[in-house]
Design a protein around this motif. Sequence first.
Motif, PDB file in Angstrom:
ATOM      1  N   UNK A 130       0.823  -1.211   0.000  1.00 14.14           N
ATOM      2  CA  UNK A 130       0.000   0.000   0.000  1.00 14.14           C
ATOM      3  C   UNK A 130       0.859   1.263   0.000  1.00 14.14           C
ATOM      4  N   UNK A 131       2.171   1.112   0.126  1.00 11.14           N
ATOM      5  CA  UNK A 131       3.090   2.252   0.000  1.00 11.14           C
ATOM      6  C   UNK A 131       3.989   1.984  -1.209  1.00 11.14           C
ATOM      7  N   UNK A 132       4.820   2.961  -1.563  1.00 15.33           N
ATOM      8  CA  UNK A 132       5.750   2.732  -2.681  1.00 15.33           C
ATOM      9  C   UNK A 132       7.099   3.380  -2.362  1.00 15.33           C
ATOM     10  N   UNK A 133       7.754   2.850  -1.330  1.00 14.65           N
ATOM     11  CA  UNK A 133       9.028   3.411  -0.870  1.00 14.65           C
ATOM     12  C   UNK A 133      10.109   3.155  -1.915  1.00 14.65           C
ATOM     13  N   UNK A 134      10.804   4.212  -2.304  1.00 15.97           N
ATOM     14  CA  UNK A 134      11.786   4.075  -3.378  1.00 15.97           C
ATOM     15  C   UNK A 134      13.010   3.275  -2.936  1.00 15.97           C
ATOM     16  N   UNK A 135      13.185   3.077  -1.616  1.00 18.59           N
ATOM     17  CA  UNK A 135      14.361   2.330  -1.136  1.00 18.59           C
ATOM     18  C   UNK A 135      13.993   0.908  -0.730  1.00 18.59           C
ATOM     19  N   UNK A 136      12.793   0.435  -1.103  1.00  8.09           N
ATOM     20  CA  UNK A 136      12.300  -0.854  -0.615  1.00  8.09           C
ATOM     21  C   UNK A 136      13.288  -1.978  -0.920  1.00  8.09           C
TER      22      UNK A 136
ATOM     23  N   UNK B  81      17.654   4.037   8.933  1.00  4.84           N
ATOM     24  CA  UNK B  81      18.198   5.401   8.999  1.00  4.84           C
ATOM     25  C   UNK B  81      18.784   5.784   7.639  1.00  4.84           C
ATOM     26  N   UNK B  82      18.147   6.757   6.983  1.00  2.75           N
ATOM     27  CA  UNK B  82      18.570   7.145   5.636  1.00  2.75           C
ATOM     28  C   UNK B  82      19.140   8.554   5.699  1.00  2.75           C
ATOM     29  N   UNK B  83      20.441   8.689   5.455  1.00  2.00           N
ATOM     30  CA  UNK B  83      21.051  10.026   5.535  1.00  2.00           C
ATOM     31  C   UNK B  83      20.315  11.012   4.632  1.00  2.00           C
ATOM     32  N   UNK B  84      19.965  12.162   5.210  1.00  4.55           N
ATOM     33  CA  UNK B  84      19.290  13.208   4.445  1.00  4.55           C
ATOM     34  C   UNK B  84      17.787  13.020   4.330  1.00  4.55           C
TER      35      UNK B  84
ATOM     36  N   UNK C 285      20.953   0.287   9.329  1.00  2.00           N
ATOM     37  CA  UNK C 285      21.717   1.015   8.308  1.00  2.00           C
ATOM     38  C   UNK C 285      21.115   0.833   6.926  1.00  2.00           C
ATOM     39  N   UNK C 286      20.989   1.937   6.220  1.00  2.00           N
ATOM     40  CA  UNK C 286      20.530   1.953   4.823  1.00  2.00           C
ATOM     41  C   UNK C 286      21.690   1.611   3.894  1.00  2.00           C
ATOM     42  N   UNK C 287      21.393   0.822   2.863  1.00  2.00           N
ATOM     43  CA  UNK C 287      22.349   0.722   1.762  1.00  2.00           C
ATOM     44  C   UNK C 287      21.584   0.966   0.476  1.00  2.00           C
ATOM     45  N   UNK C 288      22.218   1.493  -0.505  1.00  2.00           N
ATOM     46  CA  UNK C 288      21.516   1.933  -1.719  1.00  2.00           C
ATOM     47  C   UNK C 288      20.762   0.759  -2.349  1.00  2.00           C
TER      48      UNK C 288
ATOM     49  N   UNK D 286      19.137   5.702  -4.959  1.00  2.00           N
ATOM     50  CA  UNK D 286      20.554   5.401  -5.156  1.00  2.00           C
ATOM     51  C   UNK D 286      21.441   6.595  -4.833  1.00  2.00           C
ATOM     52  N   UNK D 287      20.836   7.711  -4.397  1.00  2.00           N
ATOM     53  CA  UNK D 287      21.693   8.873  -4.182  1.00  2.00           C
ATOM     54  C   UNK D 287      22.183   9.086  -2.749  1.00  2.00           C
TER      55      UNK D 287
END
Length: 373
Positions: free
Chosen positions: A93-99, A230-233, A261-264, A269-270
């Motif tokens: 139901x969401x569309x997170x670009x970092x999924x 945790x996504x920087x920015x 920790x987030x990884x691209x 990807x930015x």
Amino acid sequence: MPTLRDLLSANVREGDLYEHLEGTRIRCFACGHRCPIPEGQPGVCKVRFNRGGTLYVPWGYVGGVQCDPIEKKPFFHAYPGALAYSFGMLGCDLHCSYCQNWVTSQALRDPEALSPPLRATPQGLVEDALRQGAKVLVSTYNEPLITAEWAVAVFKEARAAGLKTAFVSNGNGTPEVLEYLRPWIDFYKVDLKSFDDRHYHELGGRIGPILDTIRSLHHMGIWIEIVTLLIPGFNNSEKELRGLTEFLAGVSPDIPWHVTAFHRDYKMTSPDDTTPEDLLRAAEIGRVAGLRYIYAGNIPGSVGNLEDTRCVQCGKTVIRRFGYRILEYRITPEGRCPHCQHSIPGRWADHFEPQITSHPYLPHRELLSIKRH
Ligand code: SF4
């Protein structure tokens, strides 16, 4: 050759979580979108749809199954070391670009997200779970709220077989879906992705229903753990993290908070990857807010003792971990610290059984009672 949409349209049954509006319009309340759905249309999630004034919902398949250590979900205070037999359907139901599960979650939105479904029955899934030695059955990978009817059917079988049950969810719930799940669910992980409603809008949701879900689950007595990637920015400002952790501590300081920790990935990807220092800074903000059990994830071995569980009364380590691996387990059968007898919040097994695995693996195909379409 049937398309993915054809397959999914055929594998449905009437849903439980909806009401009739005027004419053939209906309203689904399986998630916080509460979609009013006209005849012939799907809801925002694309997998629940109105045909002739009836809501049809996904049924009889899984998008994938995997055996995971429960620490991967992550649950750190619920049956540590247990094998979590994990299944998912398709859609979100969401569309997170970092999924990180986009192949299953965005199946009908993104043409590159292809994950062919496998036929399944609740009995077949539970039999497989038992064969693998699982203690917990988990609905995960896609958003389980939007496939809640199927999850409950599987969980009823699981409970009858003595298994525990869990959701790994974005928490975009409603009072109706939580009441529907309540009798059948033991543990619930909520991804609290941000504490800023504008950020949730970017992901396709609103923060209000998610905070309500966390409060409601706690009041219902369902064991919850919270994860924030945790996504920087994006969500790592001091103000946002302070608001988020103060909210959680206000619900209960005993709710474990996993800051990971987030990884691209996928389309995001930015931003830079999260560093161990970023995790330590966030954990300190959570500690000041009053949270008692804070864990830093996705960078094993680089975050000091933030992978371990410590007694908040005497400070001794009661569970030592590296990544998903349990190195030491010292909690008593009553769920207490062995040094000072302080009660450690969570759901604990009578005795600790050595882990079957500390890495995810796929069940042997030939053992699966589920078949490709
Ligand atoms: S599950 Fe959510 S997104 Fe899907 S139809 Fe129901 S209310 Fe809409």
